[in-house]
Design an enzyme around this catalytic site. Sequence first.
Site, PDB file in Angstrom:
ATOM      1  N   TYR A  56      -5.296   7.105   5.402  1.00 41.67           N
ATOM      2  CA  TYR A  56      -4.259   6.914   6.411  1.00 41.67           C
ATOM      3  C   TYR A  56      -4.297   8.029   7.458  1.00 41.67           C
ATOM      4  O   TYR A  56      -4.631   7.810   8.613  1.00 41.67           O
ATOM      5  CB  TYR A  56      -2.873   6.882   5.751  1.00 41.67           C
ATOM      6  CG  TYR A  56      -2.438   5.547   5.207  1.00 41.67           C
ATOM      7  CD1 TYR A  56      -3.352   4.560   4.856  1.00 41.67           C
ATOM      8  CD2 TYR A  56      -1.083   5.262   5.017  1.00 41.67           C
ATOM      9  CE1 TYR A  56      -2.942   3.341   4.350  1.00 41.67           C
ATOM     10  CE2 TYR A  56      -0.657   4.045   4.516  1.00 41.67           C
ATOM     11  CZ  TYR A  56      -1.582   3.087   4.176  1.00 41.67           C
ATOM     12  OH  TYR A  56      -1.165   1.884   3.678  1.00 41.67           O
ATOM     13  N   GLU A  72       4.506   2.970  -2.688  1.00 39.54           N
ATOM     14  CA  GLU A  72       4.297   4.381  -2.997  1.00 39.54           C
ATOM     15  C   GLU A  72       5.583   5.036  -3.493  1.00 39.54           C
ATOM     16  O   GLU A  72       5.547   5.969  -4.297  1.00 39.54           O
ATOM     17  CB  GLU A  72       3.795   5.108  -1.753  1.00 39.54           C
ATOM     18  CG  GLU A  72       3.483   6.576  -1.988  1.00 39.54           C
ATOM     19  CD  GLU A  72       2.921   7.260  -0.747  1.00 39.54           C
ATOM     20  OE1 GLU A  72       2.211   8.255  -0.905  1.00 39.54           O
ATOM     21  OE2 GLU A  72       3.183   6.780   0.378  1.00 39.54           O
TER      22      GLU A  72
END
Length: 393
Positions: free
Chosen positions: A133, A249
Amino acid sequence: MDLTFSAEDEAFRAEVRQWLEENLTGEFAGLRGLGGSGREHEAHEARTVWNRHLAVAGWTCLGWPVEYGGRGLSLFQQVIFHEEYARADAPARVNHLGEELLGPTLIAHGTEEQRRRFLPGIVGVTELWCQGYSEPDAGSDLAGVRTRARLEDGRWVIDGQKVWTSLAQQADWCFAVVRTEPGSRRHAGLSYLLVPMDQDGVEVRPIRQLTGTSEFNEVFFDGAVTEAGLVVGAPGDGWRVAMATLGFERGVSTIGQQVAFARELDLVVDAARATGRIDDPDIADRIARAVLGLDVLRTHALRTLSGYDSGSQGPEASVSKLLWGQWHRELGELAMDVLGGSALTVDKGPYELDRLQSLFLFSRADTIYGGSDEIQRNIIAERVLGLPKEPRP
């Protein structure tokens, strides 16, 4: 909302506890307490063997649907497993990113072919994953990614750089957000690709941290390739898929994280008794606040998670991130004040830190990684409270 555990849940807790007691023995006994944030270098190969032992016994991917290799357990049963796993001081698992992030994302947004290809390797812990990311100019502002990919001869060709990529040096695959539409800006034109790490076009450079360890990495893509079909969701729809991953997450595994926090708090209290600082009114007050704060974290997490059957969370999860990031950082500061001058020296050279020193140094990043506090406050203000958006260029 009733946050108590049922008789069936408590029976499951007894099953988990008994299995851990019987299996964290012999060759695995020495793994207790190893791994975790700032200490992922500890016994990685042996912890991988342990994780595969868990898989054979059916203790991986507990919340996944049975048809995809999971056990379809309820939210509270998943919470119980994470609590008991942490209480047993079992070693940190090596495939958190695959099991808790990518797997649920593929179940929700992947194709059936992608699920058949990748989910068994996650369940069995035979393929490890990392998350591509952040970039040098796109951290909490993920929409600013510049790593790009283009389709050539049935393959995506990828060029660019990722940074702060946890465990990339051990990963077999990376799920990466890249820009696939030339000229696109911000959230538009991004795609979510699955990229093999073992190829000439991928270079991993470990980043040495304050703890002296290197669980974060830079990853350079220079003509790296992956198959055209290994895009999750439609090309250009990567932002939506990436946000789904971030929701997972902050799911049920955070409960286990909080039990690990409780063990660290116990270490701080033990140190306060050993140094006599427990009698200092200021230290005693801060310890009491830490105990109460940890109880708040657990109650808030259970209440928030209970509204999401999948175990993922909405923008309310930003509140949890703010709470635990600040709490954990303050615990590290408390640990140093408890230790006093001895916190500034190491027992073994050249730079071998004890548990509390590692806690302090690594926890400095808690309010930055996974979305900085400033970004989390913006999300809460705009998406939860409905306040006007902050002006952006």
